[in-house]
Design a protein around this motif. Structure first.
Motif, PDB file in Angstrom:
ATOM      1  N   VAL A  39      49.452  32.534  56.611  1.00 25.01           N
ATOM      2  CA  VAL A  39      50.224  31.836  55.470  1.00 25.01           C
ATOM      3  C   VAL A  39      49.837  32.694  54.213  1.00 25.01           C
ATOM      4  O   VAL A  39      50.460  32.763  53.267  1.00 25.01           O
ATOM      5  N   MET A  40      49.039  33.687  54.301  1.00 27.09           N
ATOM      6  CA  MET A  40      48.311  34.243  53.130  1.00 27.09           C
ATOM      7  C   MET A  40      49.592  35.340  52.789  1.00 27.09           C
ATOM      8  O   MET A  40      50.536  35.816  53.349  1.00 27.09           O
ATOM      9  N   ASP A  41      49.731  35.565  51.180  1.00 24.73           N
ATOM     10  CA  ASP A  41      50.601  36.315  50.772  1.00 24.73           C
ATOM     11  C   ASP A  41      50.031  37.844  50.368  1.00 24.73           C
ATOM     12  O   ASP A  41      49.122  37.590  49.685  1.00 24.73           O
ATOM     13  N   THR A  42      50.747  38.836  51.037  1.00 25.98           N
ATOM     14  CA  THR A  42      49.794  40.120  50.545  1.00 25.98           C
ATOM     15  C   THR A  42      50.874  40.882  49.853  1.00 25.98           C
ATOM     16  O   THR A  42      50.387  41.571  49.079  1.00 25.98           O
ATOM     17  N   GLU A  43      52.193  40.416  49.830  1.00 28.24           N
ATOM     18  CA  GLU A  43      53.084  41.089  48.725  1.00 28.24           C
ATOM     19  C   GLU A  43      52.955  40.588  47.470  1.00 28.24           C
ATOM     20  O   GLU A  43      52.995  41.682  46.451  1.00 28.24           O
ATOM     21  N   ASN A  44      52.749  39.615  47.031  1.00 27.74           N
ATOM     22  CA  ASN A  44      52.664  39.226  45.639  1.00 27.74           C
ATOM     23  C   ASN A  44      51.030  39.179  45.038  1.00 27.74           C
ATOM     24  O   ASN A  44      51.095  38.782  44.229  1.00 27.74           O
ATOM     25  N   MET A  45      50.152  39.431  45.837  1.00 25.87           N
ATOM     26  CA  MET A  45      48.767  39.803  45.341  1.00 25.87           C
ATOM     27  C   MET A  45      48.551  40.978  44.573  1.00 25.87           C
ATOM     28  O   MET A  45      49.045  42.291  44.985  1.00 25.87           O
ATOM     29  N   ARG A  46      48.097  40.690  43.452  1.00 23.31           N
ATOM     30  CA  ARG A  46      47.815  42.042  42.532  1.00 23.31           C
ATOM     31  C   ARG A  46      46.355  42.077  42.191  1.00 23.31           C
ATOM     32  O   ARG A  46      45.777  41.091  41.582  1.00 23.31           O
ATOM     33  N   THR A  47      45.518  42.898  42.759  1.00 18.83           N
ATOM     34  CA  THR A  47      44.150  42.949  42.288  1.00 18.83           C
ATOM     35  C   THR A  47      44.107  43.735  40.890  1.00 18.83           C
ATOM     36  O   THR A  47      44.980  44.615  40.736  1.00 18.83           O
ATOM     37  N   VAL A  48      43.080  43.504  39.992  1.00 18.24           N
ATOM     38  CA  VAL A  48      42.888  44.252  38.961  1.00 18.24           C
ATOM     39  C   VAL A  48      41.494  44.682  39.139  1.00 18.24           C
ATOM     40  O   VAL A  48      40.562  43.957  39.300  1.00 18.24           O
ATOM     41  N   VAL A  49      41.059  45.661  38.633  1.00 23.35           N
ATOM     42  CA  VAL A  49      39.956  46.403  38.419  1.00 23.35           C
ATOM     43  C   VAL A  49      39.421  46.011  37.163  1.00 23.35           C
ATOM     44  O   VAL A  49      39.907  45.818  36.063  1.00 23.35           O
ATOM     45  N   VAL A  50      38.096  45.617  37.255  1.00 22.53           N
ATOM     46  CA  VAL A  50      37.115  45.011  36.242  1.00 22.53           C
ATOM     47  C   VAL A  50      37.291  45.564  34.954  1.00 22.53           C
ATOM     48  O   VAL A  50      37.150  44.904  33.865  1.00 22.53           O
ATOM     49  N   ASP A  82      55.294  37.874  36.833  1.00 25.97           N
ATOM     50  CA  ASP A  82      55.007  36.535  36.597  1.00 25.97           C
ATOM     51  C   ASP A  82      53.917  35.829  37.489  1.00 25.97           C
ATOM     52  O   ASP A  82      53.947  34.906  38.206  1.00 25.97           O
ATOM     53  N   LEU A  83      52.932  36.310  37.199  1.00 28.17           N
ATOM     54  CA  LEU A  83      51.619  35.934  38.042  1.00 28.17           C
ATOM     55  C   LEU A  83      50.636  34.729  37.371  1.00 28.17           C
ATOM     56  O   LEU A  83      51.112  34.443  36.105  1.00 28.17           O
ATOM     57  N   ILE A  84      50.115  34.042  38.103  1.00 30.93           N
ATOM     58  CA  ILE A  84      49.645  32.916  37.708  1.00 30.93           C
ATOM     59  C   ILE A  84      48.074  33.021  37.508  1.00 30.93           C
ATOM     60  O   ILE A  84      47.088  32.665  36.880  1.00 30.93           O
ATOM     61  N   SER A  85      47.678  33.862  38.844  1.00 31.87           N
ATOM     62  CA  SER A  85      46.156  34.087  38.684  1.00 31.87           C
ATOM     63  C   SER A  85      46.048  35.453  39.562  1.00 31.87           C
ATOM     64  O   SER A  85      47.220  35.727  40.243  1.00 31.87           O
ATOM     65  N   ALA A  86      45.024  36.294  39.231  1.00 33.55           N
ATOM     66  CA  ALA A  86      44.934  37.669  40.146  1.00 33.55           C
ATOM     67  C   ALA A  86      43.530  37.881  40.154  1.00 33.55           C
ATOM     68  O   ALA A  86      42.781  37.571  39.441  1.00 33.55           O
ATOM     69  N   PRO A  87      43.243  38.357  41.473  1.00 35.09           N
ATOM     70  CA  PRO A  87      41.610  38.835  41.679  1.00 35.09           C
ATOM     71  C   PRO A  87      41.155  39.688  41.001  1.00 35.09           C
ATOM     72  O   PRO A  87      42.008  40.822  40.753  1.00 35.09           O
TER      73      PRO A  87
END
Lengths: 468, 468
Positions: free
Chosen positions: A221-232, A247-252
């Motif tokens: 069920v996980m979404d890989t397409e709309n995940m965007r990681t941010v470098v610290v 249109d992100l709500i949260s990002a790792p």
């Protein structure tokens, strides 16, 4: 709902309210401040108790410093530490010192780590130390780590509290884990899926997790397409752009080895968007970012002085151009009367172009890809308006001074100046951007120097050549 | 993660990427546009296929209109209708007409109602009709209802798709309902709890719902404190303020009877925040909101003409003040040389105050509660800087023209003009706000008229009195 409100005799309630709080209108604020002025503490207390902490933060901003001290005394017993995250830096410092660092230290241990960072990051070192000392060791380590990242980067706005699970879990397992877990963030919107190296590999939006049957595996069920990681270490400006664009709500957030270290949520990004805009607007007008309504008069004066000083030099430069033509003006004083028109029109037309360009660079609508096309367009637009205003101003001048040639001269000067205005209105911010400088900084002072100098020089020069 | 990227030989990848897409850098865009220029369609297709739709939207904005037509042909087969929500109004119209309304009509039936509204609201009536015709009856009715609300209100930005449940359900019942329900929104963050009249009485954030044990009743976990309902006719600006102030992720929208009709989510609010800021910035510079980079040259010229025309009138007014002193200038040409300095410093100091005030009114830091205190402070700040620049400019003038009295006159004029600048820089936006007009509109033209007129009048008037 309306009946209920009337029953409770709420003093002020606007149409958009739906919670148990009263809206802070200026009238309501006035009532509170008047009660404070009359030393009617119980009345003020009653009115304040109806307010949400975010409204109390606004009220503190509107109050004078003596009223503020009284207000802080009133809110002290029920003090909600989240209030501190809603204040401007200077105001926050003042309120913290009014509350006393001990009281604040105790209160902020309730906050998520990103909120603690926001509260303490611009405090003086001593106060910061004292506040952090009251936190648990884990919490303090988190905050200190956040403070070790450069200002205005992802590391400063992220929170450490997050939900991360492996992809071989089932949805049911995940839900059971969440039900029993301690130390979860206050609010979260996505579950982050990590690999054995603790690198994010996908996200499961909660709305998807809650709709999926228990036996289904997370990896399915996980979404890989709309995940965007941010470098610290990413700049917060780029993070804001990413959230807005996708249109992100949260990002790792990951460190430079790709390991998950935190999460950024959209509410923090909204604050960043506010900051970035404010910065652009203020910089275009030559106002320092630290120039809040609550800054002291002397600090504000000093922070604006620098910009005015730069402007003085450029104004003197323009005056020197005029002084070259002193003889010409002596012979035809009408030139002194008319010359500000040419300069002013150039300045305004240039500012239009400049503002559009600064804004388009910020939203990344204007990049090197389309820079030349935009420059050509801006020159064309200013040129066309130059033509229109050449005719208009020429006609006015002819009528006013009964001198057709003078009208032709001011018209020609107008066209020249507006062409320069369009060209440099676009070139200056693009050039600053290419040089790695914020295109809003000093753009307008460069621009008006050019439109003043060109305006005076073209008008007086043409006049000296053709009229005398 | 880095290894993986290299394995796949992605042409451009920046540090913040984490999904399966390539970041659109200007270099990458250039590569695509060059491939299009060389008619290397397969290369361009390959490059584009790596892009997220939001990046394709950016690319369309950067392209020239002929490149745009080619790009649209390339994306046609895999066209994601969400792309349309990322475009500026004019660009969207162009792309829709390039794609053909039939193709678009089919595609947009996949979108949530708020996105459909965004796509169709500014289209010409005929196109709008054709697009809406392709929707299901329910979907069309939803969109048409949304379009019946005034522009820039909550009704236009909310979506109809939402999750509402009664408070006597258990968490388990709710989860089972969500697992079996059809027609849920694509994403949602809060479950809205309604009473029998379908009025919202609370919300359950998903992060809370998923952590709560199945037997617990919704009424025992719902949050009534942090729910804020928005009335459907509320202005979007107020909605944005509410979200920002309360850090909301979503808010239920009710009609005037209190019945739940939709939900606004934070991603729509971020767009509103962008719009409102852009409006303020553009209005301060006298640029129309419809003035996009993609507007035609002639439209842009016309939209900027009006502001420049107003500015011409005010510049002529300033010139008339100068013409009163023609005789004075004839006797002392140095006055013509120096007079722009006084006017320019006043304009700049006033603009600083004006920008701070416009911004503070927008964020509601400046209201009638603290208006007088802010005005007093601004006058004091400008007065102090007036004093500093009186000394500086006076000294420069004395040195330059070897005339101490002339230096004293320009110094006195500087103080007078900066006091007026501070006073009117604060008064104008506050007055416009009180009159119900956006404080950014025409503020700056009013202000520079005052600082020009006062600057010229004070300087030339004092000179005429004391120097001749």
């Amino acid at each position: 709902m309306t009946d209920q409100v009337e029953e409770l005799e709420r003093p002020a309630e606007n149409t958009s309210s739906g919670d148990d709080y009263v809206d802070l209108t200026p009238e309501y604020a006035r009532e509170i401040l008047d009660a404070l002025g009359d030393d009617d503490v119980s009345r003020a207390e009653e009115l304040i108790s109806e307010l949400h902490f975010a409204d109390i933060a606004d009220l503190l901003g509107w109050a004078s410093s003596s009223q503020r001290a009284k207000l802080v005394d009133l809110i002290r017993p029920d003090f909600d530490p989240e209030l501190l995250t809603e204040l401007d830096d200077e105001l926050r410092e003042e309120v913290i010192s009014l509350l006393g660092t001990e009281a604040v230290a105790e209160a902020i241990s309730e906050l998520d780590s990103d909120d603690v960072v926001e509260v303490v990051e611009y405090l003086e070192e001593e106060d910061q130390k004292e506040l952090l000392g009251a936190l648990s060791d884990i919490e303090r380590a988190r905050v200190e780590e956040a403070l070790s990242y450069p200002e205005y980067t992802a590391g400063r706005i992220m929170q450490r509290e997050l939900v991360a699970i492996p992809d071989y879990w089932s949805v049911g397992q995940t839900i059971d884990f969440l039900r029993s877990a301690k130390n979860l963030p206050d609010d979260f919107y996505d579950i982050i899926v990590v690999d054995p190296r603790y690198s994010p590999v996908g996200i499961v939006p909660l709305s998807r997790a809650i709709r999926t049957n228990r036996p289904v595996l997370i990896r399915d069920v996980m979404d890989t397409e709309n995940m965007r990681t941010v470098v610290v270490t990413e700049e917060q400006e780029n993070v804001a752009h990413l959230f807005r664009q996708r249109d992100l709500i949260s990002a790792p957030v990951v460190d430079d080895t790709g390991r998950l270290v935190g999460v950024i949520t959209v509410d923090d990004v909204v604050d960043v968007i506010d900051e970035e805009y404010e910065e652009d607007m203020m910089r275009l007008a030559g106002v320092g970012e630290e120039d809040d309504l609550s800054s002291a008069i002397f600090d504000t004066t000093r922070s604006r002085f620098t910009w005015l000083l730069v402007n003085l030099f450029t104004a003197i430069a323009a005056s020197m151009v005029i002084s070259v033509f002193e003889g010409t003006i002596q012979q035809l004083v009408a030139l002194a009367v008319l010359m500000p028109i040419v300069a002013s029109m150039g300045g305004n037309a240039g500012t239009q172009t400049l503002t559009v360009a600064v804004r388009a660079i910020a939203t990344r609508e204007l990049t090197s890809t389309n820079a030349w096309r935009v420059i050509r367009k801006e020159v064309a637009v200013c040129g066309l308006n130059g033509l229109a205003f050449a005719v208009l101003t020429g006609a006015v001048t002819w009528f006013w001074f009964d001198d057709g040639l003078l009208g032709a001269v001011i018209g020609a000067a107008m066209i020249i100046n507006l062409l320069f205005a369009g060209l440099f209105g676009a070139l200056i911010p693009l050039g600053l951007e290419r040089a790695g400088i914020d295109p809003a900084v000093s753009s307008s002072v460069f621009l008006t120097t050019i439109t003043d100098v060109v305006g005076f020089f073209a008008f007086l020069g043409l006049a000296a050549t053709f009229l005398l």
